[in-house]
Design an enzyme around this catalytic site. Structure first.
Site, PDB file in Angstrom:
ATOM      1  N   HIS A 267       0.832  -1.201   0.000  1.00 47.85           N
ATOM      2  CA  HIS A 267       0.000   0.000   0.000  1.00 47.85           C
ATOM      3  C   HIS A 267       0.872   1.259   0.000  1.00 47.85           C
ATOM      4  O   HIS A 267       1.105   1.873  -1.024  1.00 47.85           O
ATOM      5  CB  HIS A 267      -0.927  -0.065   1.220  1.00 47.85           C
ATOM      6  CG  HIS A 267      -2.053   0.920   1.233  1.00 47.85           C
ATOM      7  ND1 HIS A 267      -2.256   1.844   0.235  1.00 47.85           N
ATOM      8  CD2 HIS A 267      -3.038   1.140   2.134  1.00 47.85           C
ATOM      9  CE1 HIS A 267      -3.328   2.571   0.520  1.00 47.85           C
ATOM     10  NE2 HIS A 267      -3.820   2.161   1.668  1.00 47.85           N
ATOM     11  N   HIS A 309      -0.299  -0.097 -12.836  1.00 42.14           N
ATOM     12  CA  HIS A 309      -1.252   0.210 -11.753  1.00 42.14           C
ATOM     13  C   HIS A 309      -2.426  -0.748 -11.815  1.00 42.14           C
ATOM     14  O   HIS A 309      -2.887  -1.100 -12.892  1.00 42.14           O
ATOM     15  CB  HIS A 309      -1.754   1.660 -11.873  1.00 42.14           C
ATOM     16  CG  HIS A 309      -2.336   2.180 -10.596  1.00 42.14           C
ATOM     17  ND1 HIS A 309      -3.611   1.887 -10.188  1.00 42.14           N
ATOM     18  CD2 HIS A 309      -1.788   2.958  -9.629  1.00 42.14           C
ATOM     19  CE1 HIS A 309      -3.826   2.477  -9.023  1.00 42.14           C
ATOM     20  NE2 HIS A 309      -2.742   3.133  -8.656  1.00 42.14           N
ATOM     21  N   ASP A 366       3.900   6.669  -7.688  1.00 44.88           N
ATOM     22  CA  ASP A 366       4.954   6.326  -6.729  1.00 44.88           C
ATOM     23  C   ASP A 366       6.349   6.451  -7.324  1.00 44.88           C
ATOM     24  O   ASP A 366       7.312   6.696  -6.607  1.00 44.88           O
ATOM     25  CB  ASP A 366       4.748   4.901  -6.206  1.00 44.88           C
ATOM     26  CG  ASP A 366       3.564   4.849  -5.274  1.00 44.88           C
ATOM     27  OD1 ASP A 366       3.573   5.609  -4.311  1.00 44.88           O
ATOM     28  OD2 ASP A 366       2.627   4.085  -5.543  1.00 44.88           O
TER      29      ASP A 366
HETATM   30  N1  CMC Z   1       7.318  -4.368 -14.724  1.00 46.50           N
HETATM   31  C1  CMC Z   1       7.286  -5.276 -15.733  1.00 46.50           C
HETATM   32  N2  CMC Z   1       6.178  -5.882 -16.189  1.00 46.50           N
HETATM   33  C2  CMC Z   1       5.039  -5.582 -15.587  1.00 46.50           C
HETATM   34  C3  CMC Z   1       4.977  -4.647 -14.519  1.00 46.50           C
HETATM   35  C4  CMC Z   1       6.171  -4.023 -14.100  1.00 46.50           C
HETATM   36  N3  CMC Z   1       6.165  -3.127 -13.103  1.00 46.50           N
HETATM   37  N4  CMC Z   1       3.693  -4.521 -14.118  1.00 46.50           N
HETATM   38  C5  CMC Z   1       2.961  -5.344 -14.887  1.00 46.50           C
HETATM   39  N5  CMC Z   1       3.775  -5.998 -15.779  1.00 46.50           N
HETATM   40  C6  CMC Z   1       3.344  -6.908 -16.834  1.00 46.50           C
HETATM   41  C7  CMC Z   1       2.963  -8.272 -16.284  1.00 46.50           C
HETATM   42  O1  CMC Z   1       4.063  -9.135 -16.246  1.00 46.50           O
HETATM   43  C8  CMC Z   1       1.902  -8.690 -17.235  1.00 46.50           C
HETATM   44  O2  CMC Z   1       2.535  -9.107 -18.418  1.00 46.50           O
HETATM   45  P1  CMC Z   1       1.861 -10.300 -19.338  1.00 46.50           P
HETATM   46  O3  CMC Z   1       0.552  -9.750 -19.816  1.00 46.50           O
HETATM   47  O4  CMC Z   1       2.840 -10.519 -20.445  1.00 46.50           O
HETATM   48  O5  CMC Z   1       1.719 -11.481 -18.427  1.00 46.50           O
HETATM   49  C9  CMC Z   1       1.155  -7.393 -17.579  1.00 46.50           C
HETATM   50  O6  CMC Z   1       2.151  -6.363 -17.392  1.00 46.50           O
HETATM   51  C10 CMC Z   1      -0.049  -7.115 -16.701  1.00 46.50           C
HETATM   52  O7  CMC Z   1       0.374  -7.216 -15.354  1.00 46.50           O
HETATM   53  P2  CMC Z   1      -0.569  -7.554 -14.123  1.00 46.50           P
HETATM   54  O8  CMC Z   1       0.263  -8.136 -13.039  1.00 46.50           O
HETATM   55  O9  CMC Z   1      -1.749  -8.328 -14.589  1.00 46.50           O
HETATM   56  O10 CMC Z   1      -1.062  -6.132 -13.687  1.00 46.50           O
HETATM   57  P3  CMC Z   1      -1.765  -5.864 -12.339  1.00 46.50           P
HETATM   58  O11 CMC Z   1      -2.815  -4.855 -12.597  1.00 46.50           O
HETATM   59  O12 CMC Z   1      -2.193  -7.088 -11.677  1.00 46.50           O
HETATM   60  O13 CMC Z   1      -0.596  -5.227 -11.435  1.00 46.50           O
HETATM   61  C11 CMC Z   1       0.749  -3.708 -10.295  1.00 46.50           C
HETATM   62  C12 CMC Z   1      -0.496  -3.889 -11.143  1.00 46.50           C
HETATM   63  C13 CMC Z   1       0.803  -2.255  -9.828  1.00 46.50           C
HETATM   64  C14 CMC Z   1       0.675  -4.617  -9.036  1.00 46.50           C
HETATM   65  C15 CMC Z   1       1.977  -4.065 -11.147  1.00 46.50           C
HETATM   66  O14 CMC Z   1       2.009  -3.259 -12.301  1.00 46.50           O
HETATM   67  C16 CMC Z   1       3.286  -3.943 -10.374  1.00 46.50           C
HETATM   68  O15 CMC Z   1       3.712  -4.902  -9.718  1.00 46.50           O
HETATM   69  N6  CMC Z   1       3.971  -2.753 -10.451  1.00 46.50           N
HETATM   70  C17 CMC Z   1       5.173  -2.514  -9.716  1.00 46.50           C
HETATM   71  C18 CMC Z   1       4.893  -2.127  -8.275  1.00 46.50           C
HETATM   72  C19 CMC Z   1       4.324  -0.720  -8.141  1.00 46.50           C
HETATM   73  O16 CMC Z   1       4.807   0.234  -8.733  1.00 46.50           O
HETATM   74  N7  CMC Z   1       3.297  -0.586  -7.296  1.00 46.50           N
HETATM   75  C20 CMC Z   1       2.644   0.711  -7.016  1.00 46.50           C
HETATM   76  C21 CMC Z   1       1.327   0.803  -7.705  1.00 46.50           C
HETATM   77  S1  CMC Z   1       0.562   2.403  -7.476  1.00 46.50           S
HETATM   78  C22 CMC Z   1      -0.078   2.325  -5.874  1.00 46.50           C
HETATM   79  C23 CMC Z   1      -0.926   3.529  -5.557  1.00 46.50           C
HETATM   80  O17 CMC Z   1      -1.839   3.888  -6.279  1.00 46.50           O
HETATM   81  O18 CMC Z   1      -0.649   4.136  -4.524  1.00 46.50           O
END
Ligand code: CMC
Length: 427
Positions: A267, A309, A366
């Site tokens: 978070h 995100h 972030d």
């Molecule tokens: N780096 C590389 N690849 C990524 C990343 C990343 N940061 N994020 C997503 N992907 C890829 C993922 O491997 C998947 O690829 P494929 O379709 O080929 O399997 C695709 O993009 C979709 O990913 P997802 O995991 O289904 O996306 P999600 O919506 O479940 O995850 C997330 C969102 C924020 C958890 C993820 O993007 C992530 O881990 N980001 C890095 C951590 C981060 O910056 N977190 C802060 C978020 S903002 C919080 C706030 O609002 O305060």
């Protein structure tokens, strides 16, 4: 409520439930489950509550697909450009933008509450020298209820308002004391001649031996950062505040619960992860190309921190604003530092990369907030404290809204029991 309903039929028993369909001002409607147990004998199962609307709220609206974030109807980009953090606090708390008289009165009221009881200073001094600032914050916010019990009647709107003012006013003072205790620095007193943000910077970085020079670019960057983090609808910490408060717990205890929830890395900790990642890349001597290749490699668990995100699948409207601010700040301050150069190169390389474009993985809020806080010399273990300070107004606005909602009742989710069937104690 609409006059539409949805009929749910249990094929085995033939029992049916007529479920009302509810619609808000914007966004998808919701199915009311009020009668579902009475009519069918079933509860619903929704781990993480991601399909569940837990309340009606008029504070914030998010449309992740289209990258929209509204506070009381006003788009976040307009607030970040034209408003101040204190004005946004007023808006979130009272529902409308203040006129000049209302704003001056609000601002004076907040200033009246910036100091804390001297025993709170002693309380913070009692923490171990190496306590994490978030550990001190969660404890100290909870402890406020032992100092300000003159305003703890949650059924009295005036008491609720005074508690809200106290929390907004005292958080910068307490946050700075958590930092200064950790560093062995003397606690400064607030200066009510300064703006909310300037006062915080002075509380953090001034020393009694010499005067403190404000940097307007730094103050502006922090002001906008606070606006961008002021509220974000029913996220984990806000829902925690509502759930804790739903039992009738006092506002300081309820906000302390929100601080605890924010502390988790999933978070409030993502901006810290961004700086950790940049430092790790820098120290390993890896290139931008190999870093990006690792992020794309499905056999490598590495992900680029600060990209993508869960809710915003188009772009995070806050990221656009904060990116501009981040660039301005780096130009003004020490943008030539290797870490900031690396951040800029990474940002440029990913924006031009097909993998990131196709998956709509943009730098998120972030990514930039971590860099801004680092540029402002805020230590990493204070990043989540800064987030908590900004979000306090959102939490207390939701807490107040809940207490004036006629449908409000104690939060009590259900479960599917998967333990042992009933059995007898041996012997
Ligand atoms: N780096 C590389 N690849 C990524 C990343 C990343 N940061 N994020 C997503 N992907 C890829 C993922 O491997 C998947 O690829 P494929 O379709 O080929 O399997 C695709 O993009 C979709 O990913 P997802 O995991 O289904 O996306 P999600 O919506 O479940 O995850 C997330 C969102 C924020 C958890 C993820 O993007 C992530 O881990 N980001 C890095 C951590 C981060 O910056 N977190 C802060 C978020 S903002 C919080 C706030 O609002 O305060």
């Amino acid at each position: 409520m609409t006059n539409k309903t949805l009929t749910l039929t249990d094929n085995q028993t033939g029992k049916t439930a007529e479920l009302d369909l509810l619609e808000g001002t914007h966004g998808p409607g919701c199915i009311s489950l009020k009668n579902i147990y009475k009519d069918t004998g079933y509860f619903t199962y929704d781990p993480g509550y991601s399909m569940t609307g837990s309340c009606k709220s008029g504070i914030t609206f998010i449309n992740g697909e289209e990258g929209i974030l509204l506070h009381r109807g006003y788009p976040i980009d307009q607030l970040a450009e034209k408003s101040s953090y204190l004005e946004v606090c007023y808006l979130l708390l009272y529902g409308e933008l203040p006129d000049k008289t209302q704003f001056d009165h609000f601002s004076d009221t907040i200033k009246m509450h910036t100091m804390v009881h001297e025993n709170i200073r002693d309380f913070i001094s009692g923490f171990r020298y190496d306590a994490h600032p978030m550990a001190m914050l969660v404890g100290t916010v909870g402890a406020l209820s032992s100092f300000y019990h003159d305003s703890l009647d949650i059924n009295d709107p005036k008491h609720r308002e005074i508690s809200a003012h106290r929390l907004i006013a005292k958080l910068p003072t307490i946050a700075s004391y958590c930092y200064r205790h950790h560093r062995g620095l003397p606690f400064m007193y607030p200066d009510n001649n300064l703006s909310y943000v300037e006062n915080f910077l002075q509380l953090m970085f001034a020393v009694p031996a010499q005067s403190y020079q404000q940097n307007p670019v730094a103050a502006k960057a922090l002001e906008v950062m606070l606006i961008l983090h002021a509220d974000h609808e029913q996220n984990a910490s806000t829902s925690t505040v509502r759930l804790a408060g739903s039992s009738g717990a006092n506002p300081f205890a309820s906000i302390a619960a929100g601080v605890a929830s924010l502390w988790g890395p999933a978070h409030g900790g993502a901006n810290e992860a961004v700086i950790n990642m940049l430092e790790a890349i820098e120290q390993s001597g890896e290139t931008i190309e190999t870093t990006i290749a690792r992020a794309k490699d499905k056999n490598d668990p590495f992900r680029l921190m600060g990209f993508g995100h869960r809710v915003y699948k188009n772009f995070d409207p806050r990221a656009k604003i904060i990116a501009k601010l981040c660039h301005e700040l780096l130009d003004e301050l020490d943008g030539d530092q290797p870490l900031f150069k690396l951040a800029r190169e990474l940002e440029e390389a990913t924006l031009a990369d097909e993998y990131f474009q196709e998956r709509r993985l943009y730098p998120n809020v972030d990514f930039y907030s971590g860099i801004i806080l680092r540029a402002l010399d805020i230590p990493m273990n204070m990043f989540t404290v800064m987030f908590a300070m900004a979000r306090t107004v959102g939490w207390i606005s939701h807490w107040s809204e809940m207490h004036s909602d006629p449908e409000y009742r104690i939060g009590r989710p259900r479960q599917i029991y998967t333990g042992h069937a009933k059995r007898d104690y041996p012997g």
